[in-house]
Design an enzyme around this catalytic site. Structure first.
Site, PDB file in Angstrom:
ATOM      1  CB  SER A   1     -26.227  36.481 -10.539  1.00 45.91           C
ATOM      2  OG  SER A   1     -25.340  35.980 -11.473  1.00 45.91           O
TER       3      SER A   1
ATOM      4  CG  HIS B   1     -27.420  37.072 -15.791  1.00 47.31           C
ATOM      5  ND1 HIS B   1     -26.574  38.133 -15.613  1.00 47.31           N
ATOM      6  CD2 HIS B   1     -27.023  36.132 -14.912  1.00 47.31           C
ATOM      7  CE1 HIS B   1     -25.694  37.840 -14.682  1.00 47.31           C
ATOM      8  NE2 HIS B   1     -25.945  36.627 -14.232  1.00 47.31           N
TER       9      HIS B   1
ATOM     10  CG  HIS C   1     -21.429  34.772 -16.839  1.00 55.94           C
ATOM     11  ND1 HIS C   1     -22.780  34.964 -16.974  1.00 55.94           N
ATOM     12  CD2 HIS C   1     -21.078  35.340 -15.665  1.00 55.94           C
ATOM     13  CE1 HIS C   1     -23.231  35.618 -15.916  1.00 55.94           C
ATOM     14  NE2 HIS C   1     -22.228  35.860 -15.110  1.00 55.94           N
TER      15      HIS C   1
ATOM     16  CE1 TYR D   1     -22.740  30.412 -16.996  1.00 56.01           C
ATOM     17  CE2 TYR D   1     -21.174  31.641 -15.656  1.00 56.01           C
ATOM     18  CZ  TYR D   1     -22.474  31.365 -16.028  1.00 56.01           C
ATOM     19  OH  TYR D   1     -23.517  32.027 -15.435  1.00 56.01           O
ATOM     20  CD  GLU D   2     -24.284  32.989 -20.160  1.00 53.74           C
ATOM     21  OE1 GLU D   2     -25.384  33.053 -20.731  1.00 53.74           O
ATOM     22  OE2 GLU D   2     -23.785  33.939 -19.530  1.00 53.74           O
TER      23      GLU D   2
ATOM     24  CB  ALA E   1     -24.027  37.239  -7.316  1.00 50.57           C
TER      25      ALA E   1
ATOM     26  CG  MET F   1     -18.469  31.752 -12.079  1.00 50.77           C
ATOM     27  SD  MET F   1     -19.833  30.622 -12.398  1.00 50.77           S
ATOM     28  CE  MET F   1     -19.765  29.586 -10.917  1.00 50.77           C
ATOM     29  CB  SER F   2     -18.832  38.004 -14.126  1.00 53.17           C
ATOM     30  OG  SER F   2     -19.073  38.578 -12.845  1.00 53.17           O
TER      31      SER F   2
ATOM     32  CG  ASN G   1     -22.543  31.501  -2.343  1.00 53.98           C
ATOM     33  OD1 ASN G   1     -22.670  32.372  -3.195  1.00 53.98           O
ATOM     34  ND2 ASN G   1     -21.637  30.556  -2.419  1.00 53.98           N
TER      35      ASN G   1
ATOM     36  CG  HIS H   1     -28.119  30.031 -10.579  1.00 55.08           C
ATOM     37  ND1 HIS H   1     -27.191  31.056 -10.632  1.00 55.08           N
ATOM     38  CD2 HIS H   1     -29.111  30.386 -11.428  1.00 55.08           C
ATOM     39  CE1 HIS H   1     -27.611  31.990 -11.481  1.00 55.08           C
ATOM     40  NE2 HIS H   1     -28.778  31.603 -11.971  1.00 55.08           N
TER      41      HIS H   1
HETATM   42  N1  HPA Z   1     -18.667  30.589  -6.570  1.00 58.06           N
HETATM   43  C1  HPA Z   1     -18.486  31.117  -7.789  1.00 58.06           C
HETATM   44  N2  HPA Z   1     -19.267  32.062  -8.272  1.00 58.06           N
HETATM   45  C2  HPA Z   1     -20.269  32.514  -7.496  1.00 58.06           C
HETATM   46  C3  HPA Z   1     -20.499  31.998  -6.215  1.00 58.06           C
HETATM   47  C4  HPA Z   1     -19.655  30.978  -5.737  1.00 58.06           C
HETATM   48  O1  HPA Z   1     -19.804  30.469  -4.614  1.00 58.06           O
HETATM   49  N3  HPA Z   1     -21.570  32.659  -5.707  1.00 58.06           N
HETATM   50  C5  HPA Z   1     -21.947  33.552  -6.651  1.00 58.06           C
HETATM   51  N4  HPA Z   1     -21.167  33.466  -7.734  1.00 58.06           N
END
Ligand code: HPA
Length: 285
Positions: free
Chosen positions: A33, A64, A86, A88-89, A116, A217-218, A241, A254
């Site tokens: 990401s 993406h 991903h 989740y998609e 990310a 998530m990947s 973050n 996001h």
């Molecule tokens: N949580 C889950 N996936 C992420 C995060 C997060 O804080 N930041 C970037 N991808």
């Protein structure tokens, strides 16, 4: 039994890619990401929209873009995924990881995977780079392992070893290159959740307790398939973050993840270029 993608589909996708690229890639690169701009560094690029490749999972989220870029980076033939899909998609795990099978069939020997991630380790700050030393395959443990289904022995073993999922020699090389370039590199364990909801404060406490340093998530499904297929793996997270305990009640967005990507990209490009320069030709190391 459920129907799973197999060698027939992987070969069909690989054939379309093979016909549209000029170099046989030995290194595959997956951009996470907000890290897509890295692909602009590829020279002599042949671009293939994901939609042109049969069975390829197409990302649906902003940040993406969906194309495969084949060309040269620091003189090395690379195959770069600008964006990834991903779980989740809505794609099943075998489709999420099909691009890694295509890389395997095209002869890629090293997979460099980026993402990310949210920082859980209290020492981490947004914008940090983290060398992935290991992962926790939480979603795999609970049933979402990408290798679930019939095993094709021609692609890899039924029960692949994961004791060194992230190649020790490549990790050492990345560490050495980072220190030579003055790029500070955190090290840690990445955990993959299915998402797309971000973590609750209780989730964060749990993840920290079980030994995770960063969450995303990947990556883990792709790495499992890459190791099954015998590829060596290097993984780098961009910490977009932080989810530290006292701060966990602050919202995660996001947009924040994408904005941090812009800060991370120049250092990640410099690090990846340095690693490619330092890798001996033929990628065997
Ligand atoms: N949580 C889950 N996936 C992420 C995060 C997060 O804080 N930041 C970037 N991808």
């Amino acid at each position: 039994m459920d129907a799973f993608l197999g060698r027939t589909q992987f070969e069909a996708a690989a054939e379309v890619v093979r016909r549209r690229i000029r170099y046989a890639p030995d290194i595959g690169l997956i951009l996470g990401s907000g890290l897509g701009p890295l692909a602009d560094a590829v020279e002599d690029a042949d671009c293939i929209p994901y939609a042109d490749i049969p069975h390829w999972p197409i990302p649906t989220v902003t940040g993406h873009s969906g194309q495969l870029i084949a060309g040269r980076l620091e003189g090395r033939p690379v195959l770069v995924m600008q964006g990834r899909a991903h779980y989740y998609e809505g794609y099943p795990m075998d489709q999420v990881t099909l691009p890694v099978r295509v890389m395997q069939l095209l002869g890629v020997r090293i997979l460099i995977v980026t993402n990310a991630a949210g920082g859980i380790n209290p020492a981490f700050r947004p914008g940090d780079l983290m060398l992935i030393i290991d992962h926790i395959g939480l979603i795999g443990m609970t049933g979402l392992n990408p290798l679930r289904g019939p095993n094709d022995d021609s692609l890899g073993p039924r029960f692949p070893d994961m004791s060194q999922a992230y190649d020790p020699a490549l990790r050492a090389l990345a560490g050495q290159v980072a220190s030579e370039l003055g790029i500070s590199l955190q090290r840690g364990v990445y955990i993959c959740l299915s998402g797309p909801s971000f973590e609750t404060p209780a989730d964060v406490r749990f993840l920290r307790t079980i030994g995770a340093d960063a969450v995303g998530m990947s990556t883990v499904p792709e790495v499992i398939v890459a190791r099954h297929g015998g590829l060596r793996v290097l993984g780098i997270s961009g910490i977009s973050n932080v989810l530290q305990l006292g701060l966990a009640d602050q919202p995660t967005t996001h947009d924040e993840v994408l904005a941090a990507g812009q800060i991370i990209v120049p250092r990640l490009i410099a690090l990846l270029r340095g690693i490619l320069r330092a890798l001996p030709p033929g990628s065997k190391q």
